[in-house]
Design an enzyme around this catalytic site. Structure first.
Site, short mmCIF file in Angstrom:
data_model
loop_
_atom_site.label_atom_id
_atom_site.label_comp_id
_atom_site.label_asym_id
_atom_site.label_seq_id
_atom_site.Cartn_x
_atom_site.Cartn_y
_atom_site.Cartn_z
N ALA A 1 0.86 -1.18 0.00
CA ALA A 1 0.00 0.00 0.00
C ALA A 1 0.90 1.23 0.00
O ALA A 1 2.05 1.16 0.45
CB ALA A 1 -0.89 -0.02 1.23
N GLY B 1 0.64 -4.95 0.90
CA GLY B 1 -0.55 -5.02 0.04
C GLY B 1 -0.27 -5.66 -1.30
O GLY B 1 -1.18 -6.21 -1.93
N GLU C 1 -0.56 -9.28 -0.65
CA GLU C 1 -1.99 -9.55 -0.42
C GLU C 1 -2.76 -9.54 -1.74
O GLU C 1 -3.64 -10.38 -1.96
CB GLU C 1 -2.56 -8.50 0.55
CG GLU C 1 -1.93 -8.62 1.93
CD GLU C 1 -2.25 -7.44 2.83
OE1 GLU C 1 -1.79 -6.32 2.53
OE2 GLU C 1 -2.95 -7.63 3.83
N GLU D 1 4.68 -5.11 7.19
CA GLU D 1 3.93 -4.00 7.80
C GLU D 1 4.37 -3.74 9.24
O GLU D 1 4.29 -2.62 9.73
CB GLU D 1 2.42 -4.29 7.77
CG GLU D 1 1.78 -4.17 6.41
CD GLU D 1 1.79 -5.47 5.60
OE1 GLU D 1 2.61 -6.37 5.89
OE2 GLU D 1 0.98 -5.56 4.66
N1 CAA Z 1 4.64 3.18 -0.67
C1 CAA Z 1 5.05 4.34 -1.23
N2 CAA Z 1 6.21 4.47 -1.89
C2 CAA Z 1 7.00 3.37 -1.99
C3 CAA Z 1 6.63 2.13 -1.44
C4 CAA Z 1 5.39 2.06 -0.76
N3 CAA Z 1 4.93 0.91 -0.23
N4 CAA Z 1 7.62 1.24 -1.67
C5 CAA Z 1 8.55 1.89 -2.38
N5 CAA Z 1 8.19 3.18 -2.56
C6 CAA Z 1 8.92 4.24 -3.25
C7 CAA Z 1 10.10 4.73 -2.43
O1 CAA Z 1 9.67 5.69 -1.48
C8 CAA Z 1 11.00 5.31 -3.49
O2 CAA Z 1 10.51 6.57 -3.86
P1 CAA Z 1 11.54 7.83 -3.98
O3 CAA Z 1 12.49 7.43 -5.09
O4 CAA Z 1 10.64 8.96 -4.33
O5 CAA Z 1 12.23 7.94 -2.67
C9 CAA Z 1 10.76 4.38 -4.68
O6 CAA Z 1 9.53 3.72 -4.43
C10 CAA Z 1 11.84 3.32 -4.82
O7 CAA Z 1 11.95 2.65 -3.58
P2 CAA Z 1 13.34 2.43 -2.81
O8 CAA Z 1 14.28 3.56 -3.11
O9 CAA Z 1 13.03 2.17 -1.37
O10 CAA Z 1 13.86 1.12 -3.57
P3 CAA Z 1 14.83 -0.01 -3.00
O11 CAA Z 1 15.14 -0.86 -4.16
O12 CAA Z 1 15.94 0.60 -2.23
O13 CAA Z 1 13.94 -0.84 -1.93
C11 CAA Z 1 11.94 -1.99 -1.17
C12 CAA Z 1 12.85 -1.57 -2.37
C13 CAA Z 1 12.69 -2.96 -0.28
C14 CAA Z 1 10.70 -2.63 -1.75
C15 CAA Z 1 11.57 -0.71 -0.36
O14 CAA Z 1 11.09 0.28 -1.25
C16 CAA Z 1 10.52 -0.94 0.68
O15 CAA Z 1 10.83 -1.47 1.73
N6 CAA Z 1 9.26 -0.50 0.42
C17 CAA Z 1 8.20 -0.59 1.38
C18 CAA Z 1 7.70 -2.01 1.55
C19 CAA Z 1 6.60 -2.05 2.59
O16 CAA Z 1 6.81 -1.74 3.75
N7 CAA Z 1 5.39 -2.44 2.17
C20 CAA Z 1 4.22 -2.51 3.05
C21 CAA Z 1 3.42 -1.25 2.92
S1 CAA Z 1 2.12 -1.17 4.13
C22 CAA Z 1 0.87 -2.11 3.51
O17 CAA Z 1 0.96 -2.67 2.44
C23 CAA Z 1 -0.37 -2.21 4.40
C24 CAA Z 1 -1.35 -3.21 3.95
O18 CAA Z 1 -1.26 -4.37 4.24
C25 CAA Z 1 -2.50 -2.80 3.20
#
Ligand code: CAA
Length: 258
Positions: free
Chosen positions: A65, A109, A112, A132
């Site tokens: 998400a 998400g 999911e 999460e």
């Molecule tokens: N939401 C918003 N933006 C996101 C994102 C997310 N879930 N995941 C990645 N991005 C964005 C980053 O902020 C970044 O944007 P900027 O370049 O503007 O800074 C861009 O995508 C590229 O990401 P990274 O620079 O972090 O890329 P990476 O290769 O270094 O890492 C990753 C990749 C490990 C997937 C890392 O991006 C990450 O950990 N993302 C979040 C994963 C996460 O926590 N997901 C769960 C979300 S909560 C949820 O989903 C709730 C639910 O159940 C409904």
């Protein structure tokens, strides 16, 4: 129709939906979720389409998400808007088979969403996770429930409590994905699997999807009874008569989706 966050194409009888927010690793914001339901509904209503493939990019199916969008919300807001409920329920109302083709990250998400599809084909670079907990929350689109049913309590607890990622080999071993293919062949493989499904009699495919999903929602006895009713009902279709006649006449069936 032009979408901001999706690329939508058709390949013969297969509808292809690609999540397309590369700047955010296909993070699921409200715009994308709304467009996704819209695209899936259009394919569900289109008589020419018999199977749907949902995919992302080679780097990310979806990284979860949209954290930026969520971070600005209060408890009252997420509760009042019932965040993700309409999307979840609307997605499950799609009756045609949906194959998830997952390369790269399928996190939160994104994991999911892949699990809500009917089955998952993974590229060998796929990484699944429910991280999460690292954000101070838990999954909100069914991750604690579906992952547990796919991989069992021990691995689901491990993934949800540590936030660790599962690679494609472990995901296949654990029953989360049906097959693993080289990442650069993923879309071709998924489209070819979907094309095979699209050759099948559509009403039987819809019934098979409904019956298998029932296994997660009811007792064995009720599930078998439901299956038998659907089985009986298929004898009212032209495709049942055609399928059985073609077998007996040693020829290829001509299914018409009726
Ligand atoms: N939401 C918003 N933006 C996101 C994102 C997310 N879930 N995941 C990645 N991005 C964005 C980053 O902020 C970044 O944007 P900027 O370049 O503007 O800074 C861009 O995508 C590229 O990401 P990274 O620079 O972090 O890329 P990476 O290769 O270094 O890492 C990753 C990749 C490990 C997937 C890392 O991006 C990450 O950990 N993302 C979040 C994963 C996460 O926590 N997901 C769960 C979300 S909560 C949820 O989903 C709730 C639910 O159940 C409904």
């Amino acid at each position: 129709m032009a979408y901001e966050t999706l690329i939508v194409e058709t390949r013969d009888h297969v509808g292809l939906v690609k999540l397309n927010r590369p700047e955010a690793l296909n993070a699921l914001n409200q715009k994308l979720l709304g467009e996704l339901i819209c695209a899936l509904r259009k394919f569900d209503e289109d008589d020419a389409i018999r199977c749907i493939v949902l995919t992302g990019s080679e780097k990310a199916f979806a990284a979860g998400a949209d954290i930026k969008e969520m971070s600005e919300k209060s408890y009252v807001e997420v509760f009042r808007e019932d965040l993700f409920t309409a999307f979840h329920d609307d997605f499950l109302r799609i009756r045609k088979p949906i194959v998830a083709a997952v390369a790269g990250y399928a996190l939160g998400g994104g994991c999911e969403l892949a699990m809500m599809c009917d089955f998952i084909i993974a590229g060998d670079n796929a990484r699944f996770g429910q991280p999460e907990i690292n954000l101070g929350v838990i999954p909100g689109i069914g991750g604690t429930q579906r992952l547990t049913r796919f991989v069992g309590k021990s691995k689901a607890m491990d993934m949800n409590l540590t936030g660790r990622f599962m690679d494609a080999a472990e995901a296949e071993r654990s029953g989360l994905v049906s097959r693993v293919v080289p990442a650069d062949k993923l879309l071709d493989e998924a489209l070819s699997v979907a094309a095979k499904i699209a050759e099948k009699p559509l009403l039987a495919a819809i019934a098979a999807k409904e019956a298998v999903n029932r296994a997660y929602e009811t007792t064995l006895a009720e599930g078998v009874r439901h299956e038998r009713r659907l089985f009986h009902a298929l004898f009212a279709t032209e495709d049942q008569a055609e399928g059985m006649a073609a077998f007996l006449e040693k020829r290829a069936p001509q299914f018409r989706g009726r």
